[in-house]
Design an enzyme around this catalytic site. Structure first.
Site, mmCIF file in Angstrom:
data_model
loop_
_atom_site.group_PDB
_atom_site.id
_atom_site.type_symbol
_atom_site.label_atom_id
_atom_site.label_comp_id
_atom_site.label_asym_id
_atom_site.label_seq_id
_atom_site.Cartn_x
_atom_site.Cartn_y
_atom_site.Cartn_z
ATOM 1 N N ARG A 1 2.602 22.311 -0.888
ATOM 2 C CA ARG A 1 2.623 23.700 -0.426
ATOM 3 C C ARG A 1 2.572 24.686 -1.602
ATOM 4 N NH1 ARG A 1 7.282 24.144 3.159
ATOM 5 N NH2 ARG A 1 6.430 22.254 4.014
ATOM 6 N N TRP B 1 11.718 24.620 4.341
ATOM 7 C CA TRP B 1 12.382 24.347 5.612
ATOM 8 C C TRP B 1 13.901 24.427 5.488
ATOM 9 C CZ3 TRP B 1 9.740 19.290 7.850
ATOM 10 C CH2 TRP B 1 8.378 19.551 8.060
ATOM 11 N N ASP C 1 17.950 21.079 8.900
ATOM 12 C CA ASP C 1 18.512 20.786 7.574
ATOM 13 C C ASP C 1 18.743 19.290 7.381
ATOM 14 O OD1 ASP C 1 18.685 23.223 6.330
ATOM 15 O OD2 ASP C 1 20.753 23.620 6.961
ATOM 16 N N VAL D 1 6.515 2.762 -2.303
ATOM 17 C CA VAL D 1 7.464 1.827 -2.920
ATOM 18 C C VAL D 1 6.773 0.509 -3.260
ATOM 19 C CG1 VAL D 1 9.522 0.444 -2.482
ATOM 20 C CG2 VAL D 1 9.494 2.856 -1.851
ATOM 21 N N GLY D 2 6.020 -0.032 -2.312
ATOM 22 C CA GLY D 2 5.352 -1.308 -2.551
ATOM 23 C C GLY D 2 4.388 -1.239 -3.725
ATOM 24 N N LYS E 1 17.146 0.037 10.108
ATOM 25 C CA LYS E 1 17.474 -0.444 8.758
ATOM 26 C C LYS E 1 18.818 -1.175 8.755
ATOM 27 C CE LYS E 1 13.933 0.611 6.269
ATOM 28 N NZ LYS E 1 13.152 -0.485 5.638
ATOM 29 N N ARG F 1 20.293 16.957 -1.928
ATOM 30 C CA ARG F 1 19.654 15.640 -1.941
ATOM 31 C C ARG F 1 19.611 15.095 -3.358
ATOM 32 N NH1 ARG F 1 20.376 16.277 2.621
ATOM 33 N NH2 ARG F 1 18.975 16.035 4.407
ATOM 34 N N TYR G 1 15.619 5.419 12.737
ATOM 35 C CA TYR G 1 15.243 4.737 11.492
ATOM 36 C C TYR G 1 16.465 4.032 10.898
ATOM 37 C CZ TYR G 1 13.443 4.295 6.690
ATOM 38 O OH TYR G 1 13.044 3.825 5.468
ATOM 39 N N HIS H 1 8.031 13.679 3.204
ATOM 40 C CA HIS H 1 9.365 14.037 2.708
ATOM 41 C C HIS H 1 9.269 15.346 1.917
ATOM 42 C CE1 HIS H 1 9.924 9.642 3.310
ATOM 43 N NE2 HIS H 1 11.116 10.034 3.721
ATOM 44 N N ARG I 1 0.823 -1.219 0.000
ATOM 45 C CA ARG I 1 0.000 0.000 0.000
ATOM 46 C C ARG I 1 0.854 1.265 0.000
ATOM 47 N NH1 ARG I 1 -5.267 -1.217 2.375
ATOM 48 N NH2 ARG I 1 -6.183 -2.507 0.751
ATOM 49 N N GLY I 2 2.120 1.109 0.276
ATOM 50 C CA GLY I 2 3.014 2.272 0.351
ATOM 51 C C GLY I 2 3.470 2.716 -1.031
ATOM 52 N N SER J 1 17.838 2.345 3.103
ATOM 53 C CA SER J 1 17.725 3.774 2.820
ATOM 54 C C SER J 1 19.122 4.379 2.835
ATOM 55 C CB SER J 1 16.885 4.422 3.913
ATOM 56 O OG SER J 1 17.075 5.829 3.905
ATOM 57 N N SER J 2 19.308 5.459 2.081
ATOM 58 C CA SER J 2 20.638 6.080 2.048
ATOM 59 C C SER J 2 21.013 6.698 3.394
ATOM 60 C CB SER J 2 20.715 7.132 0.939
ATOM 61 O OG SER J 2 19.752 8.140 1.132
ATOM 62 N N CYS J 3 20.041 6.846 4.318
ATOM 63 C CA CYS J 3 20.375 7.446 5.612
ATOM 64 C C CYS J 3 21.085 6.471 6.545
ATOM 65 C CB CYS J 3 19.139 8.031 6.289
ATOM 66 S SG CYS J 3 17.969 6.794 6.838
HETATM 67 O O1 GFB Z 1 12.802 14.793 2.513
HETATM 68 P P1 GFB Z 1 13.326 15.122 3.847
HETATM 69 O O2 GFB Z 1 12.342 15.236 4.947
HETATM 70 O O3 GFB Z 1 14.381 13.984 4.151
HETATM 71 O O4 GFB Z 1 14.117 16.507 3.806
HETATM 72 P P2 GFB Z 1 15.886 13.766 4.601
HETATM 73 C C1 GFB Z 1 15.118 16.754 2.867
HETATM 74 C C2 GFB Z 1 15.610 18.189 3.001
HETATM 75 O O5 GFB Z 1 14.562 19.057 2.541
HETATM 76 C C3 GFB Z 1 15.967 18.651 4.403
HETATM 77 C C4 GFB Z 1 14.378 20.101 3.465
HETATM 78 O O6 GFB Z 1 17.118 19.449 4.344
HETATM 79 C C5 GFB Z 1 14.756 19.485 4.809
HETATM 80 O O7 GFB Z 1 15.056 20.482 5.754
HETATM 81 N N1 GFB Z 1 12.998 20.591 3.374
HETATM 82 C C6 GFB Z 1 12.637 21.806 2.908
HETATM 83 C C7 GFB Z 1 11.876 19.946 3.734
HETATM 84 N N2 GFB Z 1 11.319 21.996 3.013
HETATM 85 C C8 GFB Z 1 10.812 20.849 3.509
HETATM 86 C C9 GFB Z 1 9.495 20.439 3.834
HETATM 87 O O8 GFB Z 1 8.534 21.159 3.694
HETATM 88 N N3 GFB Z 1 9.359 19.168 4.316
HETATM 89 C C10 GFB Z 1 10.418 18.320 4.483
HETATM 90 N N4 GFB Z 1 10.194 17.080 4.936
HETATM 91 N N5 GFB Z 1 11.691 18.703 4.223
HETATM 92 C C11 GFB Z 1 14.757 11.626 5.524
HETATM 93 C C12 GFB Z 1 15.116 10.750 6.675
HETATM 94 O O9 GFB Z 1 15.745 12.592 5.575
HETATM 95 O O10 GFB Z 1 14.845 11.014 4.268
HETATM 96 C C13 GFB Z 1 14.715 9.351 6.525
HETATM 97 O O11 GFB Z 1 14.677 11.365 7.848
HETATM 98 C C14 GFB Z 1 14.865 8.778 5.144
HETATM 99 O O12 GFB Z 1 15.384 8.574 7.440
HETATM 100 C C15 GFB Z 1 14.398 9.737 4.089
HETATM 101 O O13 GFB Z 1 16.203 8.408 4.897
HETATM 102 C C16 GFB Z 1 14.703 9.265 2.693
HETATM 103 O O14 GFB Z 1 16.653 13.394 3.390
HETATM 104 O O15 GFB Z 1 16.455 14.898 5.386
#
Ligand code: GFB
Length: 314
Positions: A193, A208, A275, A22-23, A146, A215, A142, A185, A19-20, A113-115
Protein backbone atom coordinates in the site's frame (compact mmCIF):
# COMPACT_ATOMS: atom_id res chain seq x y z
CA UNK A 1 14.39 -42.18 18.69
CA UNK A 2 17.57 -40.92 17.00
CA UNK A 3 20.36 -39.49 19.12
CA UNK A 4 20.91 -35.74 19.36
CA UNK A 5 22.20 -33.85 17.54
CA UNK A 6 20.09 -35.12 14.65
CA UNK A 7 22.22 -34.76 11.54
CA UNK A 8 20.42 -33.83 8.32
CA UNK A 9 23.49 -34.54 6.16
CA UNK A 10 22.82 -37.17 3.53
CA UNK A 11 19.12 -37.43 4.51
CA UNK A 12 16.06 -37.18 2.23
CA UNK A 13 14.34 -34.13 3.70
CA UNK A 14 10.77 -33.37 2.64
CA UNK A 15 9.73 -29.72 2.82
CA UNK A 16 5.92 -29.79 2.69
CA UNK A 17 4.75 -26.42 1.40
CA UNK A 18 7.95 -25.46 -0.45
CA UNK A 19 6.15 -22.89 -2.63
CA UNK A 20 5.07 -20.83 0.36
CA UNK A 21 7.03 -18.11 2.13
CA UNK A 22 8.15 -20.42 4.95
CA UNK A 23 8.74 -23.52 2.83
CA UNK A 24 10.81 -21.63 0.27
CA UNK A 25 12.92 -20.09 3.05
CA UNK A 26 13.47 -23.60 4.44
CA UNK A 27 14.60 -24.83 1.02
CA UNK A 28 17.06 -21.90 0.76
CA UNK A 29 18.43 -22.63 4.24
CA UNK A 30 18.59 -26.42 3.77
CA UNK A 31 20.71 -25.95 0.65
CA UNK A 32 23.60 -25.41 3.10
CA UNK A 33 22.98 -28.70 4.95
CA UNK A 34 24.28 -31.24 2.48
CA UNK A 35 20.96 -33.10 2.51
CA UNK A 36 18.71 -34.18 -0.35
CA UNK A 37 15.77 -31.78 -0.39
CA UNK A 38 12.56 -33.41 -1.58
CA UNK A 39 9.57 -31.35 -2.67
CA UNK A 40 6.29 -32.05 -4.45
CA UNK A 41 4.20 -29.61 -6.42
CA UNK A 42 0.45 -29.53 -5.98
CA UNK A 43 0.05 -31.17 -9.39
CA UNK A 44 2.26 -34.09 -8.28
CA UNK A 45 0.81 -34.50 -4.82
CA UNK A 46 -2.43 -33.14 -3.40
CA UNK A 47 -1.68 -32.99 0.32
CA UNK A 48 -5.39 -32.88 1.14
CA UNK A 49 -5.82 -36.46 -0.16
CA UNK A 50 -4.85 -39.05 2.46
CA UNK A 51 -4.38 -41.94 0.01
CA UNK A 52 -2.19 -39.85 -2.29
CA UNK A 53 -0.10 -38.68 0.65
CA UNK A 54 0.29 -42.26 1.96
CA UNK A 55 1.34 -43.54 -1.47
CA UNK A 56 3.81 -40.69 -1.97
CA UNK A 57 5.46 -41.28 1.44
CA UNK A 58 5.71 -45.03 0.73
CA UNK A 59 7.41 -44.34 -2.60
CA UNK A 60 9.67 -41.41 -1.73
CA UNK A 61 10.46 -42.50 1.86
CA UNK A 62 11.53 -39.14 3.27
CA UNK A 63 13.67 -39.50 6.41
CA UNK A 64 12.99 -36.03 7.78
CA UNK A 65 10.00 -33.74 7.26
CA UNK A 66 9.40 -30.03 7.77
CA UNK A 67 5.61 -29.62 7.84
CA UNK A 68 5.27 -26.06 6.52
CA UNK A 69 2.28 -26.67 4.25
CA UNK A 70 -0.68 -24.63 5.43
CA UNK A 71 -3.48 -22.38 4.29
CA UNK A 72 -2.44 -19.01 5.69
CA UNK A 73 -3.48 -15.39 5.51
CA UNK A 74 -3.90 -12.23 7.50
CA UNK A 75 -6.60 -11.28 9.94
CA UNK A 76 -9.25 -10.66 7.26
CA UNK A 77 -8.63 -13.93 5.38
CA UNK A 78 -8.67 -15.90 8.65
CA UNK A 79 -11.89 -14.26 9.74
CA UNK A 80 -13.60 -14.69 6.34
CA UNK A 81 -12.55 -18.13 5.07
CA UNK A 82 -13.17 -19.78 8.40
CA UNK A 83 -14.27 -23.14 7.00
CA UNK A 84 -11.28 -23.48 4.65
CA UNK A 85 -8.79 -22.39 7.31
CA UNK A 86 -10.09 -25.03 9.70
CA UNK A 87 -10.66 -27.84 7.20
CA UNK A 88 -7.55 -27.49 5.04
CA UNK A 89 -5.14 -27.01 7.91
CA UNK A 90 -6.61 -29.95 9.79
CA UNK A 91 -6.47 -32.28 6.83
CA UNK A 92 -2.92 -31.25 5.82
CA UNK A 93 -1.69 -31.88 9.33
CA UNK A 94 -3.46 -35.19 9.85
CA UNK A 95 -2.54 -36.57 6.41
CA UNK A 96 1.15 -35.75 6.67
CA UNK A 97 1.58 -36.68 10.32
CA UNK A 98 -0.10 -40.04 9.86
CA UNK A 99 1.84 -40.85 6.68
CA UNK A 100 5.07 -39.87 8.43
CA UNK A 101 4.20 -42.17 11.32
CA UNK A 102 3.15 -45.07 9.07
CA UNK A 103 6.34 -44.89 7.00
CA UNK A 104 8.69 -44.45 9.96
CA UNK A 105 9.95 -40.92 9.27
CA UNK A 106 12.94 -40.38 11.61
CA UNK A 107 12.20 -36.79 12.50
CA UNK A 108 9.39 -34.35 11.77
CA UNK A 109 8.91 -30.68 12.62
CA UNK A 110 5.35 -29.35 12.77
CA UNK A 111 5.08 -25.58 12.34
CA UNK A 112 2.26 -23.90 14.25
CA UNK A 113 1.68 -20.23 14.95
CA UNK A 114 1.67 -17.83 17.90
CA UNK A 115 -2.12 -17.49 17.48
CA UNK A 116 -2.58 -20.90 19.17
CA UNK A 117 -2.14 -19.16 22.54
CA UNK A 118 -5.11 -17.64 24.37
CA UNK A 119 -6.10 -14.14 23.22
CA UNK A 120 -5.32 -12.69 26.64
CA UNK A 121 -2.35 -14.88 27.57
CA UNK A 122 0.19 -13.27 29.90
CA UNK A 123 2.92 -11.51 27.89
CA UNK A 124 5.43 -12.59 26.78
CA UNK A 125 3.65 -15.86 26.05
CA UNK A 126 5.30 -18.99 27.39
CA UNK A 127 4.89 -22.38 25.78
CA UNK A 128 2.83 -23.60 28.73
CA UNK A 129 0.11 -21.01 28.00
CA UNK A 130 -1.34 -23.42 25.42
CA UNK A 131 -4.98 -24.31 26.17
CA UNK A 132 -5.25 -22.09 29.23
CA UNK A 133 -7.93 -19.72 27.90
CA UNK A 134 -10.20 -18.67 25.01
CA UNK A 135 -8.66 -18.00 21.59
CA UNK A 136 -8.77 -14.80 19.52
CA UNK A 137 -12.07 -15.10 17.59
CA UNK A 138 -10.74 -13.78 14.24
CA UNK A 139 -8.34 -16.70 13.91
CA UNK A 140 -9.96 -19.37 16.05
CA UNK A 141 -10.48 -21.83 13.15
CA UNK A 142 -6.82 -21.63 12.10
CA UNK A 143 -5.64 -21.89 15.71
CA UNK A 144 -7.86 -24.92 16.40
CA UNK A 145 -6.42 -26.71 13.34
CA UNK A 146 -2.87 -25.90 14.45
CA UNK A 147 -3.58 -27.04 18.02
CA UNK A 148 -4.95 -30.32 16.64
CA UNK A 149 -1.71 -30.73 14.64
CA UNK A 150 0.40 -30.07 17.74
CA UNK A 151 -1.60 -32.61 19.72
CA UNK A 152 -1.41 -35.25 16.96
CA UNK A 153 2.37 -34.84 16.69
CA UNK A 154 2.57 -35.12 20.48
CA UNK A 155 0.33 -38.21 20.47
CA UNK A 156 2.56 -40.02 17.95
CA UNK A 157 5.55 -39.14 20.13
CA UNK A 158 3.97 -40.29 23.40
CA UNK A 159 2.21 -43.39 22.08
CA UNK A 160 4.69 -44.60 19.44
CA UNK A 161 7.97 -42.89 20.32
CA UNK A 162 8.04 -40.90 17.07
CA UNK A 163 10.52 -38.02 17.02
CA UNK A 164 7.95 -35.38 16.08
CA UNK A 165 8.50 -31.85 17.40
CA UNK A 166 6.40 -28.67 17.21
CA UNK A 167 7.56 -25.08 16.92
CA UNK A 168 5.48 -21.89 17.17
CA UNK A 169 6.65 -19.05 14.95
CA UNK A 170 5.60 -15.48 15.58
CA UNK A 171 4.28 -13.17 12.77
CA UNK A 172 6.57 -13.64 9.77
CA UNK A 173 7.52 -11.60 6.72
CA UNK A 174 10.04 -11.68 3.90
CA UNK A 175 10.57 -12.89 0.34
CA UNK A 176 7.75 -14.98 -1.07
CA UNK A 177 5.08 -13.30 1.08
CA UNK A 178 1.55 -12.96 -0.25
CA UNK A 179 0.89 -9.33 -1.24
CA UNK A 180 -2.86 -9.65 -1.81
CA UNK A 181 -4.40 -6.31 -0.71
CA UNK A 182 -7.14 -7.93 1.40
CA UNK A 183 -5.86 -11.39 2.30
CA UNK A 184 -2.23 -10.75 3.20
CA UNK A 185 -0.66 -10.23 6.60
CA UNK A 186 0.09 -6.71 7.77
CA UNK A 187 3.73 -6.47 6.63
CA UNK A 188 3.03 -7.40 3.01
CA UNK A 189 -0.15 -5.31 2.98
CA UNK A 190 1.63 -2.18 4.17
CA UNK A 191 4.65 -2.63 1.90
CA UNK A 192 2.31 -2.82 -1.06
CA UNK A 193 0.00 0.00 0.00
CA UNK A 194 2.80 2.45 0.81
CA UNK A 195 4.64 1.53 -2.38
CA UNK A 196 1.56 2.04 -4.55
CA UNK A 197 0.85 5.38 -2.86
CA UNK A 198 4.43 6.51 -3.41
CA UNK A 199 4.36 5.53 -7.09
CA UNK A 200 0.93 7.06 -7.75
CA UNK A 201 1.57 10.20 -5.69
CA UNK A 202 -1.15 9.28 -3.17
CA UNK A 203 -1.48 11.74 -0.28
CA UNK A 204 -2.45 9.27 2.46
CA UNK A 205 -2.47 5.58 3.34
CA UNK A 206 -4.95 3.91 5.68
CA UNK A 207 -3.79 1.36 8.24
CA UNK A 208 -6.39 -1.13 9.49
CA UNK A 209 -7.71 -0.97 13.02
CA UNK A 210 -6.74 1.41 15.81
CA UNK A 211 -2.96 1.01 15.40
CA UNK A 212 -2.65 0.07 19.10
CA UNK A 213 -2.29 -3.74 18.81
CA UNK A 214 1.29 -4.91 19.21
CA UNK A 215 2.94 -7.54 17.08
CA UNK A 216 6.29 -9.29 17.05
CA UNK A 217 7.81 -9.73 13.59
CA UNK A 218 10.48 -12.18 12.45
CA UNK A 219 12.17 -12.32 9.07
CA UNK A 220 11.42 -15.67 7.44
CA UNK A 221 15.12 -16.42 6.83
CA UNK A 222 15.66 -16.19 10.59
CA UNK A 223 12.74 -18.57 11.09
CA UNK A 224 14.22 -21.09 8.64
CA UNK A 225 17.57 -20.90 10.41
CA UNK A 226 15.89 -21.50 13.78
CA UNK A 227 13.94 -24.47 12.40
CA UNK A 228 17.07 -26.15 11.04
CA UNK A 229 18.83 -25.51 14.35
CA UNK A 230 15.96 -26.99 16.40
CA UNK A 231 15.65 -29.99 14.09
CA UNK A 232 19.25 -30.74 15.03
CA UNK A 233 19.23 -30.03 18.76
CA UNK A 234 15.67 -30.51 20.03
CA UNK A 235 13.68 -33.66 20.73
CA UNK A 236 10.85 -33.31 23.22
CA UNK A 237 7.06 -33.18 23.46
CA UNK A 238 6.99 -29.50 24.51
CA UNK A 239 6.54 -26.68 22.02
CA UNK A 240 9.32 -24.21 21.22
CA UNK A 241 8.43 -20.58 20.45
CA UNK A 242 10.35 -18.89 17.62
CA UNK A 243 10.37 -15.11 17.67
CA UNK A 244 12.55 -12.05 17.88
CA UNK A 245 11.57 -11.31 21.49
CA UNK A 246 10.50 -7.73 20.66
CA UNK A 247 7.18 -6.27 19.62
CA UNK A 248 5.95 -2.96 18.23
CA UNK A 249 2.59 -1.16 18.01
CA UNK A 250 1.03 -1.38 14.54
CA UNK A 251 0.96 2.45 14.24
CA UNK A 252 4.72 2.64 14.91
CA UNK A 253 5.32 -0.29 12.62
CA UNK A 254 3.38 1.45 9.83
CA UNK A 255 5.70 4.47 10.18
CA UNK A 256 8.70 2.13 9.90
CA UNK A 257 7.33 0.60 6.70
CA UNK A 258 6.57 4.06 5.27
CA UNK A 259 10.19 5.08 6.01
CA UNK A 260 11.52 1.94 4.33
CA UNK A 261 9.40 2.48 1.24
CA UNK A 262 10.02 6.25 1.12
CA UNK A 263 6.37 7.26 1.43
CA UNK A 264 6.09 10.76 2.92
CA UNK A 265 2.32 11.33 2.95
CA UNK A 266 -0.15 11.00 5.82
CA UNK A 267 -0.97 7.77 7.65
CA UNK A 268 -4.61 7.36 8.72
CA UNK A 269 -6.54 4.64 10.59
CA UNK A 270 -9.41 2.58 9.22
CA UNK A 271 -11.37 1.77 12.38
CA UNK A 272 -13.87 -0.35 10.45
CA UNK A 273 -11.20 -3.08 10.27
CA UNK A 274 -10.52 -5.49 13.16
CA UNK A 275 -7.56 -5.16 15.53
CA UNK A 276 -7.38 -8.84 16.46
CA UNK A 277 -5.34 -9.90 19.47
CA UNK A 278 -4.19 -6.86 21.48
CA UNK A 279 -0.69 -8.26 21.94
CA UNK A 280 1.13 -11.39 20.83
CA UNK A 281 4.73 -11.42 22.05
CA UNK A 282 6.41 -14.79 22.41
CA UNK A 283 8.60 -15.70 25.34
CA UNK A 284 11.73 -16.89 23.55
CA UNK A 285 13.75 -17.90 26.61
CA UNK A 286 13.43 -21.62 25.80
CA UNK A 287 14.71 -20.97 22.28
CA UNK A 288 17.61 -18.92 23.68
CA UNK A 289 18.47 -21.71 26.10
CA UNK A 290 18.61 -24.04 23.10
CA UNK A 291 21.24 -21.78 21.54
CA UNK A 292 19.39 -19.63 19.00
CA UNK A 293 18.59 -15.92 18.73
CA UNK A 294 17.11 -13.81 15.91
CA UNK A 295 19.75 -12.03 13.85
CA UNK A 296 17.91 -9.71 11.47
CA UNK A 297 17.07 -6.25 12.88
CA UNK A 298 13.64 -4.98 11.83
CA UNK A 299 14.90 -2.14 9.62
CA UNK A 300 17.27 -4.41 7.70
CA UNK A 301 14.59 -7.08 7.41
CA UNK A 302 12.03 -4.59 6.09
CA UNK A 303 14.51 -3.21 3.55
CA UNK A 304 15.15 -6.75 2.34
CA UNK A 305 11.44 -7.56 2.15
CA UNK A 306 10.73 -4.34 0.26
CA UNK A 307 13.52 -5.06 -2.23
CA UNK A 308 12.13 -8.53 -2.84
CA UNK A 309 8.63 -7.07 -3.34
CA UNK A 310 9.93 -4.57 -5.91
CA UNK A 311 11.83 -7.39 -7.60
CA UNK A 312 8.73 -9.58 -7.76
CA UNK A 313 6.82 -6.74 -9.44
CA UNK A 314 9.29 -6.62 -12.34
O1 GFB B 1 -0.82 -9.49 10.05
P1 GFB B 1 -2.22 -9.54 10.51
O2 GFB B 1 -3.27 -9.72 9.48
O3 GFB B 1 -2.24 -10.73 11.55
O4 GFB B 1 -2.59 -8.20 11.30
P2 GFB B 1 -2.68 -11.08 13.04
C1 GFB B 1 -1.80 -7.72 12.34
C2 GFB B 1 -2.34 -6.38 12.83
O5 GFB B 1 -2.09 -5.41 11.80
C3 GFB B 1 -3.82 -6.32 13.12
C4 GFB B 1 -3.25 -4.66 11.58
O6 GFB B 1 -4.03 -5.55 14.28
C5 GFB B 1 -4.39 -5.62 11.90
O7 GFB B 1 -5.58 -4.92 12.16
N1 GFB B 1 -3.24 -4.14 10.20
C6 GFB B 1 -3.11 -2.84 9.86
C7 GFB B 1 -3.36 -4.85 9.07
N2 GFB B 1 -3.20 -2.67 8.54
C8 GFB B 1 -3.35 -3.91 8.01
C9 GFB B 1 -3.49 -4.38 6.68
O8 GFB B 1 -3.51 -3.63 5.73
N3 GFB B 1 -3.61 -5.73 6.53
C10 GFB B 1 -3.58 -6.60 7.58
N4 GFB B 1 -3.67 -7.92 7.33
N5 GFB B 1 -3.49 -6.18 8.86
C11 GFB B 1 -2.94 -13.38 11.87
C12 GFB B 1 -3.82 -14.54 12.18
O9 GFB B 1 -3.29 -12.47 12.85
O10 GFB B 1 -1.57 -13.62 12.01
C13 GFB B 1 -3.28 -15.84 11.78
O11 GFB B 1 -5.10 -14.26 11.69
C14 GFB B 1 -1.80 -16.01 11.99
O12 GFB B 1 -3.98 -16.84 12.41
C15 GFB B 1 -1.03 -14.80 11.57
O13 GFB B 1 -1.52 -16.32 13.34
C16 GFB B 1 0.43 -14.88 11.94
O14 GFB B 1 -1.45 -11.12 13.86
O15 GFB B 1 -3.77 -10.21 13.57
Amino acid sequence: MPQLPYDLAGKRVFVAGHRGMVGSALVRRLARENCKIVTATRADLDLTQQMAVDAWFRTVKPQAVFLAAAKVGGIHANNTFRAEFLYENLVLATNILRAAHETGVEKLMFLGSSCIYPRLAAQPMREDALLTGPLEPTNEPYAIAKIAGIKLAEAYRLQYGRDFISVMPTNLYGPGDNYHPEHSHVVAALIRRFHEAKVSGGKSVAVWGTGTPKREFLHVDDLADACVHLMRVYSDAGLVNIGSGEDIAIADFARAVARTVGFEGAITSDASRPDGTPRKLLDVSKLASLGWRAKTPMDAGLAHAYASYVDSMR
